[in-house]
Design a protein around this motif. Sequence first.
Motif, PDB file in Angstrom:
ATOM      1  N   MET A   1       0.834  -1.203   0.000  1.00  0.00           N
ATOM      2  CA  MET A   1       0.000   0.000   0.000  1.00  0.00           C
ATOM      3  C   MET A   1       0.870   1.254   0.000  1.00  0.00           C
ATOM      4  SD  MET A   1      -3.123   1.291   0.021  1.00  0.00           S
ATOM      5  CE  MET A   1      -4.274   0.065   0.535  1.00  0.00           C
ATOM      6  N   PHE A   2       1.994   1.209   0.738  1.00  0.00           N
ATOM      7  CA  PHE A   2       2.856   2.392   0.778  1.00  0.00           C
ATOM      8  C   PHE A   2       3.366   2.760  -0.612  1.00  0.00           C
ATOM      9  CE2 PHE A   2       7.108   4.196   0.790  1.00  0.00           C
ATOM     10  CZ  PHE A   2       6.805   5.440   1.297  1.00  0.00           C
ATOM     11  N   ILE A   3       3.682   1.772  -1.425  1.00  0.00           N
ATOM     12  CA  ILE A   3       4.194   2.066  -2.770  1.00  0.00           C
ATOM     13  C   ILE A   3       3.137   2.827  -3.581  1.00  0.00           C
ATOM     14  CG2 ILE A   3       4.921   1.023  -4.960  1.00  0.00           C
ATOM     15  CD1 ILE A   3       6.300  -1.153  -3.237  1.00  0.00           C
ATOM     16  N   ALA A   4       1.881   2.432  -3.460  1.00  0.00           N
ATOM     17  CA  ALA A   4       0.803   3.141  -4.163  1.00  0.00           C
ATOM     18  C   ALA A   4       0.662   4.566  -3.633  1.00  0.00           C
ATOM     19  CB  ALA A   4      -0.507   2.378  -4.012  1.00  0.00           C
ATOM     20  N   ILE A   5       0.741   4.737  -2.323  1.00  0.00           N
ATOM     21  CA  ILE A   5       0.660   6.075  -1.730  1.00  0.00           C
ATOM     22  C   ILE A   5       1.794   6.949  -2.261  1.00  0.00           C
ATOM     23  CG2 ILE A   5       0.924   7.361   0.448  1.00  0.00           C
ATOM     24  CD1 ILE A   5      -0.475   4.925   1.820  1.00  0.00           C
ATOM     25  N   ALA A   6       3.008   6.417  -2.232  1.00  0.00           N
ATOM     26  CA  ALA A   6       4.169   7.182  -2.682  1.00  0.00           C
ATOM     27  C   ALA A   6       4.074   7.493  -4.179  1.00  0.00           C
ATOM     28  CB  ALA A   6       5.450   6.422  -2.370  1.00  0.00           C
ATOM     29  N   ALA A   7       3.599   6.545  -4.964  1.00  0.00           N
ATOM     30  CA  ALA A   7       3.500   6.759  -6.409  1.00  0.00           C
ATOM     31  C   ALA A   7       2.487   7.859  -6.744  1.00  0.00           C
ATOM     32  CB  ALA A   7       3.124   5.457  -7.112  1.00  0.00           C
ATOM     33  N   PHE A   8       1.309   7.795  -6.148  1.00  0.00           N
ATOM     34  CA  PHE A   8       0.302   8.817  -6.426  1.00  0.00           C
ATOM     35  C   PHE A   8       0.704  10.166  -5.839  1.00  0.00           C
ATOM     36  CE2 PHE A   8      -2.310   5.190  -7.579  1.00  0.00           C
ATOM     37  CZ  PHE A   8      -2.960   5.680  -8.695  1.00  0.00           C
ATOM     38  N   ALA A   9       1.401  10.141  -4.714  1.00  0.00           N
ATOM     39  CA  ALA A   9       1.923  11.391  -4.155  1.00  0.00           C
ATOM     40  C   ALA A   9       2.959  11.993  -5.098  1.00  0.00           C
ATOM     41  CB  ALA A   9       2.522  11.149  -2.774  1.00  0.00           C
ATOM     42  N   ALA A  10       3.805  11.163  -5.686  1.00  0.00           N
ATOM     43  CA  ALA A  10       4.820  11.655  -6.624  1.00  0.00           C
ATOM     44  C   ALA A  10       4.166  12.282  -7.850  1.00  0.00           C
ATOM     45  CB  ALA A  10       5.762  10.525  -7.031  1.00  0.00           C
ATOM     46  N   VAL A  11       3.108  11.668  -8.351  1.00  0.00           N
ATOM     47  CA  VAL A  11       2.371  12.259  -9.479  1.00  0.00           C
ATOM     48  C   VAL A  11       1.799  13.613  -9.051  1.00  0.00           C
ATOM     49  CG1 VAL A  11       0.327  12.010 -10.956  1.00  0.00           C
ATOM     50  CG2 VAL A  11       1.859  10.054 -10.586  1.00  0.00           C
ATOM     51  N   SER A  12       1.259  13.678  -7.852  1.00  0.00           N
ATOM     52  CA  SER A  12       0.714  14.933  -7.327  1.00  0.00           C
ATOM     53  C   SER A  12       1.795  15.999  -7.239  1.00  0.00           C
ATOM     54  CB  SER A  12       0.113  14.710  -5.931  1.00  0.00           C
ATOM     55  OG  SER A  12      -0.900  13.739  -5.956  1.00  0.00           O
ATOM     56  N   VAL A  13       2.960  15.611  -6.745  1.00  0.00           N
ATOM     57  CA  VAL A  13       4.086  16.539  -6.621  1.00  0.00           C
ATOM     58  C   VAL A  13       4.490  17.068  -7.993  1.00  0.00           C
ATOM     59  CG1 VAL A  13       6.557  16.670  -6.081  1.00  0.00           C
ATOM     60  CG2 VAL A  13       4.971  15.638  -4.436  1.00  0.00           C
ATOM     61  N   LEU A  14       4.666  16.175  -8.939  1.00  0.00           N
ATOM     62  CA  LEU A  14       5.095  16.599 -10.278  1.00  0.00           C
ATOM     63  C   LEU A  14       4.070  17.537 -10.926  1.00  0.00           C
ATOM     64  CD1 LEU A  14       6.611  13.260 -11.605  1.00  0.00           C
ATOM     65  CD2 LEU A  14       7.841  15.314 -10.867  1.00  0.00           C
ATOM     66  N   LEU A  15       2.795  17.220 -10.778  1.00  0.00           N
ATOM     67  CA  LEU A  15       1.756  18.074 -11.343  1.00  0.00           C
ATOM     68  C   LEU A  15       1.785  19.460 -10.704  1.00  0.00           C
ATOM     69  CD1 LEU A  15      -0.677  18.570 -13.158  1.00  0.00           C
ATOM     70  CD2 LEU A  15      -2.109  17.632 -11.329  1.00  0.00           C
ATOM     71  N   HIS A  16       1.954  19.517  -9.399  1.00  0.00           N
ATOM     72  CA  HIS A  16       1.935  20.814  -8.728  1.00  0.00           C
ATOM     73  C   HIS A  16       3.209  21.618  -8.979  1.00  0.00           C
ATOM     74  CE1 HIS A  16      -1.806  19.408  -7.144  1.00  0.00           C
ATOM     75  NE2 HIS A  16      -2.022  20.640  -6.732  1.00  0.00           N
ATOM     76  N   VAL A  17       4.302  20.952  -9.233  1.00  0.00           N
ATOM     77  CA  VAL A  17       5.504  21.677  -9.667  1.00  0.00           C
ATOM     78  C   VAL A  17       5.258  22.273 -11.054  1.00  0.00           C
ATOM     79  CG1 VAL A  17       7.928  21.422 -10.359  1.00  0.00           C
ATOM     80  CG2 VAL A  17       7.129  20.427  -8.200  1.00  0.00           C
ATOM     81  N   TYR A  18       4.612  21.515 -11.918  1.00  0.00           N
ATOM     82  CA  TYR A  18       4.261  22.023 -13.252  1.00  0.00           C
ATOM     83  C   TYR A  18       3.313  23.218 -13.143  1.00  0.00           C
ATOM     84  CZ  TYR A  18       2.333  22.158 -17.988  1.00  0.00           C
ATOM     85  OH  TYR A  18       1.909  22.557 -19.228  1.00  0.00           O
ATOM     86  N   ARG A 104     -14.124  22.820 -14.142  1.00  0.00           N
ATOM     87  CA  ARG A 104     -14.317  21.474 -13.597  1.00  0.00           C
ATOM     88  C   ARG A 104     -13.211  20.515 -14.047  1.00  0.00           C
ATOM     89  NH1 ARG A 104     -19.468  20.528 -15.121  1.00  0.00           N
ATOM     90  NH2 ARG A 104     -20.163  21.417 -13.156  1.00  0.00           N
ATOM     91  N   ALA A 105     -12.877  20.551 -15.330  1.00  0.00           N
ATOM     92  CA  ALA A 105     -11.852  19.631 -15.845  1.00  0.00           C
ATOM     93  C   ALA A 105     -10.501  19.890 -15.182  1.00  0.00           C
ATOM     94  CB  ALA A 105     -11.733  19.768 -17.361  1.00  0.00           C
ATOM     95  N   SER A 106     -10.143  21.148 -15.007  1.00  0.00           N
ATOM     96  CA  SER A 106      -8.883  21.478 -14.345  1.00  0.00           C
ATOM     97  C   SER A 106      -8.895  21.020 -12.890  1.00  0.00           C
ATOM     98  CB  SER A 106      -8.627  22.986 -14.401  1.00  0.00           C
ATOM     99  OG  SER A 106      -8.424  23.395 -15.724  1.00  0.00           O
ATOM    100  N   ALA A 107     -10.022  21.217 -12.223  1.00  0.00           N
ATOM    101  CA  ALA A 107     -10.127  20.804 -10.820  1.00  0.00           C
ATOM    102  C   ALA A 107      -9.970  19.296 -10.680  1.00  0.00           C
ATOM    103  CB  ALA A 107     -11.464  21.258 -10.235  1.00  0.00           C
ATOM    104  N   VAL A 108     -10.572  18.553 -11.586  1.00  0.00           N
ATOM    105  CA  VAL A 108     -10.463  17.090 -11.542  1.00  0.00           C
ATOM    106  C   VAL A 108      -9.025  16.662 -11.807  1.00  0.00           C
ATOM    107  CG1 VAL A 108     -11.172  14.951 -12.690  1.00  0.00           C
ATOM    108  CG2 VAL A 108     -12.887  16.677 -12.071  1.00  0.00           C
ATOM    109  N   LYS A 109      -8.380  17.276 -12.786  1.00  0.00           N
ATOM    110  CA  LYS A 109      -6.982  16.942 -13.078  1.00  0.00           C
ATOM    111  C   LYS A 109      -6.087  17.270 -11.897  1.00  0.00           C
ATOM    112  CE  LYS A 109      -7.528  17.827 -17.988  1.00  0.00           C
ATOM    113  NZ  LYS A 109      -7.304  18.816 -19.052  1.00  0.00           N
ATOM    114  N   GLN A 110      -6.322  18.420 -11.290  1.00  0.00           N
ATOM    115  CA  GLN A 110      -5.519  18.866 -10.151  1.00  0.00           C
ATOM    116  C   GLN A 110      -5.752  18.004  -8.920  1.00  0.00           C
ATOM    117  OE1 GLN A 110      -6.011  23.086  -9.299  1.00  0.00           O
ATOM    118  NE2 GLN A 110      -5.671  22.738  -7.136  1.00  0.00           N
ATOM    119  N   GLY A 111      -6.955  17.477  -8.769  1.00  0.00           N
ATOM    120  CA  GLY A 111      -7.298  16.776  -7.535  1.00  0.00           C
ATOM    121  C   GLY A 111      -7.322  15.264  -7.594  1.00  0.00           C
ATOM    122  N   ALA A 112      -7.237  14.672  -8.783  1.00  0.00           N
ATOM    123  CA  ALA A 112      -7.383  13.211  -8.890  1.00  0.00           C
ATOM    124  C   ALA A 112      -6.280  12.448  -8.161  1.00  0.00           C
ATOM    125  CB  ALA A 112      -7.438  12.795 -10.359  1.00  0.00           C
ATOM    126  N   ALA A 113      -5.030  12.739  -8.458  1.00  0.00           N
ATOM    127  CA  ALA A 113      -3.924  12.012  -7.808  1.00  0.00           C
ATOM    128  C   ALA A 113      -3.879  12.285  -6.306  1.00  0.00           C
ATOM    129  CB  ALA A 113      -2.591  12.341  -8.473  1.00  0.00           C
TER     130      ALA A 113
END
Length: 128
Positions: A1-18, A104-113
């Motif tokens: 489970m931790f690997i999934a948490i870390a992976a989705f968190a990493a996607v979140s991090v990369l998106l927010h850096v972008y 709405r589309a931007s909010a979903v993209k920003q919030g999904a991961a």
Amino acid sequence: MFIAIAAFAAVSVLLHVYIWYLESFAWTGAARGVFGTSAEEAVATRELAYNQGFYNLFLAIIAGVGIIVAVAGDREIGVTLIFAGTAAMLGAATVLLVSSPDKRASAVKQGAAPLVTVVFGVIWAFTG
């Protein structure tokens, strides 16, 4: 489970850096197409976007440091930081969704991961 948490968190991090890059440095250029602003709107809101971009960067840093700390061996502190960063990202996406239905589309993209990260984090907290 931790690997999934870390992976989705990493996607979140990369998106927010972008998003930080777009809002803080490309607001009057490439970001106009992403956010649908006119040249006049972009110039008028440049300072606000610059500041908002750094909020996104700081949330990314919190979650990113959490990933590093957790991988380095302190999962409790690391996952707490991951949860703090991604929960705030999810909150911001929710505010965007509620306050600007046309985005709405931007909010979903920003919030999904971040949503997946938070859900997995809660499941992991209760199942150990």
